[in-house]
Design a protein around this motif. Structure first.
Motif, PDB file in Angstrom:
ATOM      1  N   ARG A 179       0.851  -1.198   0.000  1.00 35.71           N
ATOM      2  CA  ARG A 179       0.000   0.000   0.000  1.00 35.71           C
ATOM      3  C   ARG A 179       0.885   1.246   0.000  1.00 35.71           C
ATOM      4  N   VAL A 180       0.864   1.958  -1.101  1.00 31.97           N
ATOM      5  CA  VAL A 180       1.665   3.173  -1.233  1.00 31.97           C
ATOM      6  C   VAL A 180       0.799   4.246  -1.882  1.00 31.97           C
ATOM      7  N   GLU A 181       0.848   5.447  -1.328  1.00 35.38           N
ATOM      8  CA  GLU A 181       0.132   6.572  -1.919  1.00 35.38           C
ATOM      9  C   GLU A 181       1.129   7.470  -2.661  1.00 35.38           C
ATOM     10  N   PHE A 182       0.702   7.983  -3.778  1.00 30.46           N
ATOM     11  CA  PHE A 182       1.537   8.869  -4.583  1.00 30.46           C
ATOM     12  C   PHE A 182       0.840  10.209  -4.761  1.00 30.46           C
ATOM     13  N   GLN A 183       1.624  11.224  -5.059  1.00 35.59           N
ATOM     14  CA  GLN A 183       1.099  12.560  -5.302  1.00 35.59           C
ATOM     15  C   GLN A 183       1.532  13.034  -6.689  1.00 35.59           C
ATOM     16  N   SER A 184       0.590  13.570  -7.439  1.00 41.73           N
ATOM     17  CA  SER A 184       0.926  14.173  -8.727  1.00 41.73           C
ATOM     18  C   SER A 184       1.362  15.619  -8.522  1.00 41.73           C
ATOM     19  N   GLN A 185       2.247  16.074  -9.384  1.00 40.05           N
ATOM     20  CA  GLN A 185       2.649  17.467  -9.397  1.00 40.05           C
ATOM     21  C   GLN A 185       2.597  17.983 -10.827  1.00 40.05           C
ATOM     22  N   SER A 186       2.462  19.281 -10.983  1.00 39.66           N
ATOM     23  CA  SER A 186       2.322  19.891 -12.307  1.00 39.66           C
ATOM     24  C   SER A 186       3.384  20.956 -12.522  1.00 39.66           C
ATOM     25  N   LEU A 187       3.810  21.093 -13.758  1.00 41.96           N
ATOM     26  CA  LEU A 187       4.740  22.143 -14.167  1.00 41.96           C
ATOM     27  C   LEU A 187       4.201  22.792 -15.436  1.00 41.96           C
ATOM     28  N   ALA A 188       4.235  24.108 -15.476  1.00 41.16           N
ATOM     29  CA  ALA A 188       3.826  24.815 -16.690  1.00 41.16           C
ATOM     30  C   ALA A 188       4.938  24.721 -17.724  1.00 41.16           C
TER      31      ALA A 188
END
Length: 289
Positions: A179-188
């Protein structure tokens, strides 16, 4: 016995080659160049580049721990898992969360997945313990300078590309934890961009210690090997190879330059791990026909 093992290795290499993407998407706003060099013809690096919908692309790169046969044995698991999870490719964090969910108990995989939306002008990404990718802004170029392969007006002869941003790890490695949670990130995205994604077989190219320690990671700094027997190219050393000269070059010419410099750094020694580097030039100023 040696001949038999060699035949088996060649057969494994042929089977594995069927899982490796041979053609990359074609788009006037995207220009790909690939360096894929498995360790001893078989390995554990896996990449996919897909057009998800018009103006949206997905880039996936994974590196199975170890190299050679031990890593290659798990490649089919990665391929099958990728295929099962393609419905989540628009959601980078969800995609990596579902990939290899608790399937590899004694093996781990680093991976990075990037969703590039050209219409919106942004990258969404999730990095599961993988070496950080680089997103560099490229200066404007004229058609003449691009054709000639010369550097753009106003650039300096040395130094890394201006405005470099990093797609840093923001999640754990894949496959080792149930069980692992991930986070998305954004770049312009800037108007013109160069995305550099690679596996650690390139950044960990090694040579005996002796020169340019300021831009290289020594064994003592990375915790690998003895205190000062050798030094690694490192992430900073790799980024330095993409100096200002290369900003006016095509991805193919740039990649060939980087490959030559990496091989020079390691003294022409055979690689000790799989090597994959995907270079993508993204031109948001170009509109589809």
């Amino acid at each position: 016995e040696s001949d038999h093992m060699e035949r088996e290795r060649r057969h494994a290499a042929r089977v594995q080659s069927r899982s490796i993407q041979s053609e990359l998407p074609v788009d006037p706003r995207l220009h790909f160049a690939l360096w894929y060099e498995p360790f001893h013809t078989i390995g554990g690096d896996y990449y996919r580049v897909l057009e998800l919908e018009p103006e949206v692309y997905g880039i996936f790169l994974a590196d199975i721990s170890g190299h050679g046969i031990s890593a290659a044995m798990h490649l089919n698991t990665v391929v099958n898992s990728f295929t099962r999870c393609t419905d989540a490719l628009h959601l980078p964090a969800e995609f990596l969360r579902r990939m290899l969910y608790g399937q590899l108990h004694d093996q781990s995989i680093t991976a990075i997945y990037i969703r590039s939306d050209l219409e919106q002008g942004r990258l969404d990404y999730c990095n599961g313990g993988h070496p950080k990718a680089f997103l560099a802004a490229l200066p404007e170029t004229t058609a003449e300078s691009q054709a000639a392969g010369t550097q753009p007006t106003g650039t300096q002869p040395t130094g890394t590309p201006r405005k470099v941003r990093f797609l840093r790890p923001n999640g754990k490695v894949l496959g080792a934890f149930p069980r692992v949670e991930f986070q998305s990130q954004s770049l312009a995205l800037d108007e013109r961009n160069r995305l550099i994604v690679y596996t650690d077989g390139i950044s960990e190219a090694a040579r005996h210690s002796g020169s340019e320690p300021d831009t290289r990671e020594t064994a003592s700094q990375t915790g690998a090997g003895s205190e000062s027997d050798f030094e690694l190219l490192g992430e900073r050393g790799l980024l330095d190879l993409f100096d200002a000269r290369t900003t006016g070059w095509s991805p193919e010419r740039t990649l060939e330059h980087v490959r030559m410099r990496v091989n020079e750094f390691s003294g022409g020694e055979l690689p000790a791990d799989d090597r994959t580097l995907l270079l993508t030039d993204i031109d948001c100023a170009v509109r589809p026909a």
